[in-house]
Design a protein around this motif. Sequence first.
Motif: not given
Length: 64
Positions: A30-35
């Motif tokens: 959905s667009g969040a960080s890969a962390l």
Amino acid sequence: MTHRISALISAFGVLAGMVLLILAVREYRSGASALWIGAGAVIFLSASYTLVRDARRLRTGPTT
């Protein structure tokens, strides 16, 4: 008896880690960080390691 309880708790930890990893992948898509995926993978792998360690302890039996 405590080894069985520990293994049961570890199994629930693996289940919770898997759910967290799935949610992290959904958030990443959905667009969040890969962390999020990295954190989810670390939690899932550590819970899996703990379950394997507890299962091995159950197989060896009591050490009295």
